[in-house]
Design a protein around this motif. Structure first.
Motif, PDB file in Angstrom:
ATOM      1  N   MET A 134       0.832  -1.190   0.000  1.00 19.11           N
ATOM      2  CA  MET A 134       0.000   0.000   0.000  1.00 19.11           C
ATOM      3  C   MET A 134       0.870   1.245   0.000  1.00 19.11           C
ATOM      4  O   MET A 134       1.938   1.251   0.560  1.00 19.11           O
ATOM      5  CB  MET A 134      -0.886   0.023   1.237  1.00 19.11           C
ATOM      6  CG  MET A 134      -2.043  -0.904   1.202  1.00 19.11           C
ATOM      7  SD  MET A 134      -3.205  -0.460   2.495  1.00 19.11           S
ATOM      8  CE  MET A 134      -3.563  -2.065   3.125  1.00 19.11           C
ATOM      9  N   SER A 135       0.310   2.282  -0.602  1.00 19.32           N
ATOM     10  CA  SER A 135       1.011   3.548  -0.641  1.00 19.32           C
ATOM     11  C   SER A 135      -0.008   4.670  -0.572  1.00 19.32           C
ATOM     12  O   SER A 135      -0.947   4.704  -1.352  1.00 19.32           O
ATOM     13  CB  SER A 135       1.819   3.656  -1.939  1.00 19.32           C
ATOM     14  OG  SER A 135       2.370   4.940  -2.055  1.00 19.32           O
ATOM     15  N   VAL A 136       0.178   5.552   0.385  1.00 17.68           N
ATOM     16  CA  VAL A 136      -0.712   6.696   0.508  1.00 17.68           C
ATOM     17  C   VAL A 136       0.138   7.941   0.727  1.00 17.68           C
ATOM     18  O   VAL A 136       1.206   7.877   1.333  1.00 17.68           O
ATOM     19  CB  VAL A 136      -1.744   6.505   1.646  1.00 17.68           C
ATOM     20  CG1 VAL A 136      -1.078   6.500   2.990  1.00 17.68           C
ATOM     21  CG2 VAL A 136      -2.851   7.525   1.573  1.00 17.68           C
ATOM     22  N   LYS A 137      -0.337   9.063   0.185  1.00 15.05           N
ATOM     23  CA  LYS A 137       0.418  10.301   0.272  1.00 15.05           C
ATOM     24  C   LYS A 137      -0.547  11.437   0.590  1.00 15.05           C
ATOM     25  O   LYS A 137      -1.596  11.549  -0.034  1.00 15.05           O
ATOM     26  CB  LYS A 137       1.117  10.545  -1.060  1.00 15.05           C
ATOM     27  CG  LYS A 137       1.903  11.823  -1.127  1.00 15.05           C
ATOM     28  CD  LYS A 137       2.779  11.899  -2.357  1.00 15.05           C
ATOM     29  CE  LYS A 137       2.033  12.196  -3.609  1.00 15.05           C
ATOM     30  NZ  LYS A 137       2.871  12.514  -4.757  1.00 15.05           N
ATOM     31  N   ALA A 138      -0.201  12.257   1.567  1.00 17.67           N
ATOM     32  CA  ALA A 138      -0.981  13.451   1.883  1.00 17.67           C
ATOM     33  C   ALA A 138      -0.399  14.621   1.106  1.00 17.67           C
ATOM     34  O   ALA A 138       0.824  14.788   1.050  1.00 17.67           O
ATOM     35  CB  ALA A 138      -0.940  13.747   3.382  1.00 17.67           C
ATOM     36  N   VAL A 139      -1.280  15.400   0.509  1.00 19.64           N
ATOM     37  CA  VAL A 139      -0.859  16.513  -0.340  1.00 19.64           C
ATOM     38  C   VAL A 139      -1.636  17.758   0.071  1.00 19.64           C
ATOM     39  O   VAL A 139      -2.841  17.692   0.303  1.00 19.64           O
ATOM     40  CB  VAL A 139      -1.152  16.189  -1.829  1.00 19.64           C
ATOM     41  CG1 VAL A 139      -0.814  17.367  -2.723  1.00 19.64           C
ATOM     42  CG2 VAL A 139      -0.394  14.951  -2.270  1.00 19.64           C
ATOM     43  N   THR A 140      -0.968  18.886   0.138  1.00 17.67           N
ATOM     44  CA  THR A 140      -1.659  20.140   0.396  1.00 17.67           C
ATOM     45  C   THR A 140      -2.505  20.482  -0.815  1.00 17.67           C
ATOM     46  O   THR A 140      -2.026  20.480  -1.949  1.00 17.67           O
ATOM     47  CB  THR A 140      -0.657  21.273   0.686  1.00 17.67           C
ATOM     48  OG1 THR A 140       0.147  20.880   1.806  1.00 17.67           O
ATOM     49  CG2 THR A 140      -1.370  22.570   0.992  1.00 17.67           C
ATOM     50  N   HIS A 141      -3.771  20.783  -0.573  1.00 13.46           N
ATOM     51  CA  HIS A 141      -4.747  21.063  -1.617  1.00 13.46           C
ATOM     52  C   HIS A 141      -5.236  22.488  -1.392  1.00 13.46           C
ATOM     53  O   HIS A 141      -6.017  22.741  -0.473  1.00 13.46           O
ATOM     54  CB  HIS A 141      -5.890  20.054  -1.499  1.00 13.46           C
ATOM     55  CG  HIS A 141      -6.890  20.112  -2.587  1.00 13.46           C
ATOM     56  ND1 HIS A 141      -7.747  21.174  -2.772  1.00 13.46           N
ATOM     57  CD2 HIS A 141      -7.184  19.210  -3.548  1.00 13.46           C
ATOM     58  CE1 HIS A 141      -8.537  20.911  -3.797  1.00 13.46           C
ATOM     59  NE2 HIS A 141      -8.214  19.729  -4.284  1.00 13.46           N
ATOM     60  N   LEU A 142      -4.777  23.427  -2.194  1.00  9.92           N
ATOM     61  CA  LEU A 142      -5.080  24.839  -2.022  1.00  9.92           C
ATOM     62  C   LEU A 142      -6.361  25.214  -2.756  1.00  9.92           C
ATOM     63  O   LEU A 142      -6.605  24.744  -3.869  1.00  9.92           O
ATOM     64  CB  LEU A 142      -3.925  25.686  -2.545  1.00  9.92           C
ATOM     65  CG  LEU A 142      -2.564  25.370  -1.922  1.00  9.92           C
ATOM     66  CD1 LEU A 142      -1.461  26.123  -2.652  1.00  9.92           C
ATOM     67  CD2 LEU A 142      -2.561  25.695  -0.448  1.00  9.92           C
ATOM     68  N   ASN A 143      -7.164  26.066  -2.145  1.00  8.32           N
ATOM     69  CA  ASN A 143      -8.443  26.474  -2.709  1.00  8.32           C
ATOM     70  C   ASN A 143      -8.409  27.945  -3.095  1.00  8.32           C
ATOM     71  O   ASN A 143      -7.933  28.782  -2.321  1.00  8.32           O
ATOM     72  CB  ASN A 143      -9.558  26.239  -1.693  1.00  8.32           C
ATOM     73  CG  ASN A 143      -9.630  24.790  -1.273  1.00  8.32           C
ATOM     74  OD1 ASN A 143      -9.307  23.899  -2.045  1.00  8.32           O
ATOM     75  ND2 ASN A 143     -10.050  24.545  -0.052  1.00  8.32           N
ATOM     76  N   PHE A 144      -8.930  28.230  -4.270  1.00  9.51           N
ATOM     77  CA  PHE A 144      -8.926  29.583  -4.816  1.00  9.51           C
ATOM     78  C   PHE A 144     -10.326  29.922  -5.322  1.00  9.51           C
ATOM     79  O   PHE A 144     -11.188  29.066  -5.417  1.00  9.51           O
ATOM     80  CB  PHE A 144      -7.922  29.686  -5.965  1.00  9.51           C
ATOM     81  CG  PHE A 144      -6.507  29.422  -5.536  1.00  9.51           C
ATOM     82  CD1 PHE A 144      -5.717  30.447  -5.056  1.00  9.51           C
ATOM     83  CD2 PHE A 144      -5.977  28.139  -5.596  1.00  9.51           C
ATOM     84  CE1 PHE A 144      -4.402  30.209  -4.651  1.00  9.51           C
ATOM     85  CE2 PHE A 144      -4.670  27.882  -5.193  1.00  9.51           C
ATOM     86  CZ  PHE A 144      -3.884  28.925  -4.722  1.00  9.51           C
TER      87      PHE A 144
END
Length: 141
Positions: free
Chosen positions: A1-11
């Motif tokens: 398994m592989s999971v990655k957290a990513v910053t998701h910016l909102n505009f």
């Protein structure tokens, strides 16, 4: 398994410009899907806005961004970002969803979406908005 957290910016209307800027800063590749590309136009004036976009580099840096539709509330100081949790399998993402959803407000139920085998959005009991999905190749039509 592989999971990655990513910053998701909102505009609100300038996610494409922001992604281009971040690419100029960090290098890498930009990928953008507009609301029109995804067949999800709610307001014709927003058809060319970013429904999903990201800058990713060979070094591993990844920043995602989107334009919050005008029919949804958006306040730069209150919901300027999400945490995007992307995994390789539905089992993996479902397990995280079940744990994060305890005491949470579900904003979009975890289910198949046009752009991903599994996608959902919730605001956890601490007020943090999480977007969970299974990574897939996007094929614009």
């Amino acid at each position: 398994m592989s999971v990655k957290a990513v910053t998701h910016l909102n505009f609100r209307g300038d996610a494409g410009e922001a992604l281009a800027f971040y690419r100029s800063v960090f290098g890498g590749d930009v990928a953008v899907v507009t609301y029109e590309d995804a067949g999800n136009v709610q307001d014709p004036a927003e058809a060319d806005q970013v429904m999903w976009g990201q800058v990713s580099t060979d070094s591993g840096l990844c920043v995602m961004a989107y334009d919050v539709p005008s029919n949804m509330p958006w306040n730069q100081g209150e919901n300027a970002f999400f945490v995007s949790l992307r995994g390789d399998t539905t089992d993996e993402i479902t397990e995280y969803w079940e744990k994060l959803s305890e005491g949470a407000t579900v904003l979009r139920s975890l289910a198949a979406a046009q752009w991903a085998p599994l996608y959902g959005m919730l605001r956890d009991r601490f007020g943090v908005t999480w977007v969970l999905d299974v990574v897939s190749e996007y094929g614009a039509s």
